[in-house]
Scaffold this motif. Structure first.
Motif, PDB file in Angstrom:
ATOM      1  N   VAL A  37      72.852  -2.544 -17.452  1.00  0.00           N
ATOM      2  CA  VAL A  37      73.468  -3.700 -18.118  1.00  0.00           C
ATOM      3  C   VAL A  37      74.938  -3.424 -18.406  1.00  0.00           C
ATOM      4  CG1 VAL A  37      73.405  -5.180 -20.153  1.00  0.00           C
ATOM      5  CG2 VAL A  37      71.264  -4.389 -19.131  1.00  0.00           C
ATOM      6  N   ILE A  38      75.251  -2.207 -18.851  1.00  0.00           N
ATOM      7  CA  ILE A  38      76.637  -1.857 -19.159  1.00  0.00           C
ATOM      8  C   ILE A  38      77.487  -1.878 -17.898  1.00  0.00           C
ATOM      9  CG2 ILE A  38      78.151   0.009 -19.936  1.00  0.00           C
ATOM     10  CD1 ILE A  38      75.932   0.826 -21.891  1.00  0.00           C
ATOM     11  N   LEU A  39      76.982  -1.268 -16.823  1.00  0.00           N
ATOM     12  CA  LEU A  39      77.744  -1.240 -15.573  1.00  0.00           C
ATOM     13  C   LEU A  39      77.909  -2.647 -15.005  1.00  0.00           C
ATOM     14  CD1 LEU A  39      79.197   0.502 -13.537  1.00  0.00           C
ATOM     15  CD2 LEU A  39      77.022   0.894 -12.366  1.00  0.00           C
ATOM     16  N   LEU A  40      76.883  -3.451 -15.130  1.00  0.00           N
ATOM     17  CA  LEU A  40      76.986  -4.844 -14.694  1.00  0.00           C
ATOM     18  C   LEU A  40      78.038  -5.575 -15.514  1.00  0.00           C
ATOM     19  CD1 LEU A  40      75.700  -6.844 -12.691  1.00  0.00           C
ATOM     20  CD2 LEU A  40      74.095  -7.482 -14.495  1.00  0.00           C
ATOM     21  N   PHE A  44      81.560  -7.373 -14.228  1.00  0.00           N
ATOM     22  CA  PHE A  44      81.946  -8.750 -14.535  1.00  0.00           C
ATOM     23  C   PHE A  44      83.277  -8.800 -15.289  1.00  0.00           C
ATOM     24  CE2 PHE A  44      77.308  -9.924 -14.139  1.00  0.00           C
ATOM     25  CZ  PHE A  44      77.496 -10.735 -13.030  1.00  0.00           C
ATOM     26  N   ILE A  45      83.525  -7.810 -16.134  1.00  0.00           N
ATOM     27  CA  ILE A  45      84.805  -7.788 -16.865  1.00  0.00           C
ATOM     28  C   ILE A  45      85.965  -7.577 -15.896  1.00  0.00           C
ATOM     29  CG2 ILE A  45      86.187  -6.427 -18.485  1.00  0.00           C
ATOM     30  CD1 ILE A  45      83.619  -5.971 -20.098  1.00  0.00           C
ATOM     31  N   ILE A  46      85.825  -6.598 -14.993  1.00  0.00           N
ATOM     32  CA  ILE A  46      86.875  -6.359 -13.995  1.00  0.00           C
ATOM     33  C   ILE A  46      87.091  -7.600 -13.134  1.00  0.00           C
ATOM     34  CG2 ILE A  46      87.476  -5.024 -11.935  1.00  0.00           C
ATOM     35  CD1 ILE A  46      86.049  -2.639 -13.195  1.00  0.00           C
ATOM     36  N   SER A  47      85.990  -8.208 -12.698  1.00  0.00           N
ATOM     37  CA  SER A  47      86.100  -9.415 -11.877  1.00  0.00           C
ATOM     38  C   SER A  47      86.729 -10.556 -12.667  1.00  0.00           C
ATOM     39  CB  SER A  47      84.712  -9.829 -11.375  1.00  0.00           C
ATOM     40  OG  SER A  47      84.115  -8.806 -10.609  1.00  0.00           O
ATOM     41  N   GLY A  48      86.364 -10.671 -13.947  1.00  0.00           N
ATOM     42  CA  GLY A  48      86.931 -11.729 -14.769  1.00  0.00           C
ATOM     43  C   GLY A  48      88.423 -11.552 -14.997  1.00  0.00           C
ATOM     44  N   ILE A  49      88.843 -10.320 -15.219  1.00  0.00           N
ATOM     45  CA  ILE A  49      90.274 -10.049 -15.411  1.00  0.00           C
ATOM     46  C   ILE A  49      91.048 -10.377 -14.139  1.00  0.00           C
ATOM     47  CG2 ILE A  49      91.982  -8.219 -15.772  1.00  0.00           C
ATOM     48  CD1 ILE A  49      89.968  -6.884 -17.658  1.00  0.00           C
ATOM     49  N   LEU A  50      90.534  -9.932 -13.001  1.00  0.00           N
ATOM     50  CA  LEU A  50      91.204 -10.230 -11.737  1.00  0.00           C
ATOM     51  C   LEU A  50      91.254 -11.738 -11.481  1.00  0.00           C
ATOM     52  CD1 LEU A  50      89.704  -7.438  -9.446  1.00  0.00           C
ATOM     53  CD2 LEU A  50      92.077  -7.638 -10.183  1.00  0.00           C
ATOM     54  N   THR A  51      90.157 -12.423 -11.760  1.00  0.00           N
ATOM     55  CA  THR A  51      90.119 -13.870 -11.562  1.00  0.00           C
ATOM     56  C   THR A  51      91.141 -14.574 -12.439  1.00  0.00           C
ATOM     57  OG1 THR A  51      87.760 -13.786 -10.998  1.00  0.00           O
ATOM     58  CG2 THR A  51      88.655 -15.927 -11.631  1.00  0.00           C
ATOM     59  N   SER A  85      79.450   3.712 -10.574  1.00  0.00           N
ATOM     60  CA  SER A  85      78.044   3.563 -10.191  1.00  0.00           C
ATOM     61  C   SER A  85      77.408   4.926  -9.940  1.00  0.00           C
ATOM     62  CB  SER A  85      77.934   2.691  -8.938  1.00  0.00           C
ATOM     63  OG  SER A  85      78.452   1.395  -9.173  1.00  0.00           O
ATOM     64  N   GLY A  86      78.141   5.800  -9.252  1.00  0.00           N
ATOM     65  CA  GLY A  86      77.623   7.134  -8.996  1.00  0.00           C
ATOM     66  C   GLY A  86      77.409   7.927 -10.272  1.00  0.00           C
ATOM     67  N   ILE A  87      78.357   7.811 -11.202  1.00  0.00           N
ATOM     68  CA  ILE A  87      78.252   8.542 -12.465  1.00  0.00           C
ATOM     69  C   ILE A  87      77.116   7.994 -13.319  1.00  0.00           C
ATOM     70  CG2 ILE A  87      79.437   9.041 -14.635  1.00  0.00           C
ATOM     71  CD1 ILE A  87      82.062   9.039 -13.050  1.00  0.00           C
ATOM     72  N   ILE A 134      77.049  -7.364  -5.889  1.00  0.00           N
ATOM     73  CA  ILE A 134      77.533  -8.363  -6.846  1.00  0.00           C
ATOM     74  C   ILE A 134      79.056  -8.442  -6.815  1.00  0.00           C
ATOM     75  CG2 ILE A 134      77.720  -8.909  -9.310  1.00  0.00           C
ATOM     76  CD1 ILE A 134      74.889  -7.751  -9.631  1.00  0.00           C
ATOM     77  N   PHE A 135      79.717  -7.288  -6.803  1.00  0.00           N
ATOM     78  CA  PHE A 135      81.183  -7.296  -6.772  1.00  0.00           C
ATOM     79  C   PHE A 135      81.699  -7.855  -5.444  1.00  0.00           C
ATOM     80  CE2 PHE A 135      85.351  -5.130  -6.181  1.00  0.00           C
ATOM     81  CZ  PHE A 135      86.002  -5.718  -7.256  1.00  0.00           C
ATOM     82  N   THR A 136      81.010  -7.530  -4.353  1.00  0.00           N
ATOM     83  CA  THR A 136      81.397  -8.081  -3.055  1.00  0.00           C
ATOM     84  C   THR A 136      81.268  -9.595  -3.043  1.00  0.00           C
ATOM     85  OG1 THR A 136      80.611  -6.055  -1.962  1.00  0.00           O
ATOM     86  CG2 THR A 136      80.957  -7.983  -0.570  1.00  0.00           C
ATOM     87  N   THR A 137      80.191 -10.109  -3.622  1.00  0.00           N
ATOM     88  CA  THR A 137      79.975 -11.549  -3.674  1.00  0.00           C
ATOM     89  C   THR A 137      81.059 -12.248  -4.485  1.00  0.00           C
ATOM     90  OG1 THR A 137      77.575 -11.192  -3.518  1.00  0.00           O
ATOM     91  CG2 THR A 137      78.321 -13.354  -4.290  1.00  0.00           C
ATOM     92  N   ILE A 138      81.418 -11.665  -5.632  1.00  0.00           N
ATOM     93  CA  ILE A 138      82.473 -12.254  -6.463  1.00  0.00           C
ATOM     94  C   ILE A 138      83.810 -12.221  -5.730  1.00  0.00           C
ATOM     95  CG2 ILE A 138      83.761 -12.010  -8.620  1.00  0.00           C
ATOM     96  CD1 ILE A 138      81.221 -10.852  -9.871  1.00  0.00           C
ATOM     97  N   THR A 139      84.072 -11.135  -5.031  1.00  0.00           N
ATOM     98  CA  THR A 139      85.315 -11.023  -4.257  1.00  0.00           C
ATOM     99  C   THR A 139      85.403 -12.106  -3.191  1.00  0.00           C
ATOM    100  OG1 THR A 139      85.358  -8.613  -4.588  1.00  0.00           O
ATOM    101  CG2 THR A 139      86.689  -9.505  -2.786  1.00  0.00           C
ATOM    102  N   LEU A 140      84.329 -12.293  -2.437  1.00  0.00           N
ATOM    103  CA  LEU A 140      84.329 -13.296  -1.378  1.00  0.00           C
ATOM    104  C   LEU A 140      84.392 -14.710  -1.946  1.00  0.00           C
ATOM    105  CD1 LEU A 140      81.722 -11.795   1.126  1.00  0.00           C
ATOM    106  CD2 LEU A 140      84.211 -11.865   1.338  1.00  0.00           C
TER     107      LEU A 140
END
Length: 289
Positions: A37-40, A44-51, A85-87, A134-140
């Motif tokens: 949930v935290i990573l998700l 979304f926060i990174i995607s929201g800031i970029l958007t 994600s790896g961490i 999810i990040f790929t989908t938001i990017t596209l």
């Protein structure tokens, strides 16, 4: 594969079945955990800031073409999300067995440690892949909004594949340190410091000061993820010749390095093969004491 028989006379599942069982239950644990949930939320926060930034400021560097948009959006962020994600999913995958003493209850059973290791790695890879999807989908979705129609450059497909390949190496690396330490705090902290700070610092010092190509640094190889999205792939070696400055003093010469695609893939592959193998060896030999 034939099933062996335990001392009690019960059939023991084969190695492939053991891997599948470990993967399934570990993956379910990931989906129900706070870390997912935290990573998700971070994604979304990174995607929201970029958007918000792109939508409000409309930077010319982003909106010049689909390729420049993806280079600025995806190229800057995906490696960070991949490392996180790896961490999150690999940092304590093995060390948790020692710290939480869960290995006392699972490993004395007729189950191979290699099956546990591989099953956990696959579960972490699938969970991390969901985040990347999810990040790929938001990017596209954003790229389609600014450039309607099927304007997705073929280079983006390469970059996505490189990102997933990089994820494989990151998980191999995190699983190695997770097997090295019996404390989840140490394994997570060391991998986080290496990926977020140390590798970048070493790469900068080696290339800028020592003027040596940092071919032995994993993050150097991962630069192909963003470089492939540039209009012209950067030269492998670029040298800025020194010029005479004030008082006739000659300015220093700087050399910058960019991994070629074959070199970057080779670096990523070697890191995965070595760290994953070492991690499995450590897990096989470490005692629960």
């Amino acid at each position: 594969m034939e099933k062996s028989v335990s001392a009690a006379g019960n059939k023991v599942p084969g190695s492939i079945t053991q891997v599948g069982i470990t993967m399934r239950y570990t993956f379910l644990d990931y989906l129900r955990s706070r870390r997912f949930v935290i990573l998700l939320g971070i994604t979304f926060i990174i995607s929201g800031i970029l958007t918000g930034v792109v939508g409000y400021y409309r930077p010319a560097g982003f909106l010049g073409s689909p390729l420049s948009f993806l280079s600025g959006w995806w190229g800057m962020s995906v490696t960070f999300i991949t490392v996180l994600s790896g961490i999150f999913f690999g940092g304590d995958a093995i060390s948790g067995e020692f710290q939480n003493k869960t290995g006392y209850f699972t490993l004395p059973n007729p189950i191979r440690r290699s099956s546990v290791y591989l099953g956990k790695w696959l579960a972490a890879f699938i969970a991390a892949s969901i985040i990347l999807v999810i990040f790929t989908t938001i990017t596209l979705a954003n790229e389609t909004y600014y450039f309607p129609g099927m304007n997705i450059p073929w280079q983006f497909g390469e970059s996505v594949l490189f990102a997933w390949f990089y994820l494989v190496a990151v998980l191999g690396f995190t699983f190695f340190f997770s097997s090295l330490f019996k404390s989840t705090s140490y394994s997570i902290l060391v991998t986080a410091i290496l990926f977020l700070f140390a590798f970048t610092l070493i790469q900068t010092l080696v290339s800028a000061l020592a003027q040596i190509e940092p071919w032995f640094i994993l993050t150097y190889g991962s630069e192909i993820i963003g470089n492939v999205l540039q209009t012209t792939y950067p030269l492998h070696i670029t040298t800025i010749s020194g010029a005479f400055g004030r008082g006739g003093a000659e300015a220093p010469t700087f050399t910058t390095y960019n991994a070629t695609i074959p070199e970057g893939l080779a670096i990523i592959a070697v890191y995965f093969l070595i760290t994953a193998a070492l991690g499995l060896i450590l897990f096989e030999r470490k005692e629960f004491n």
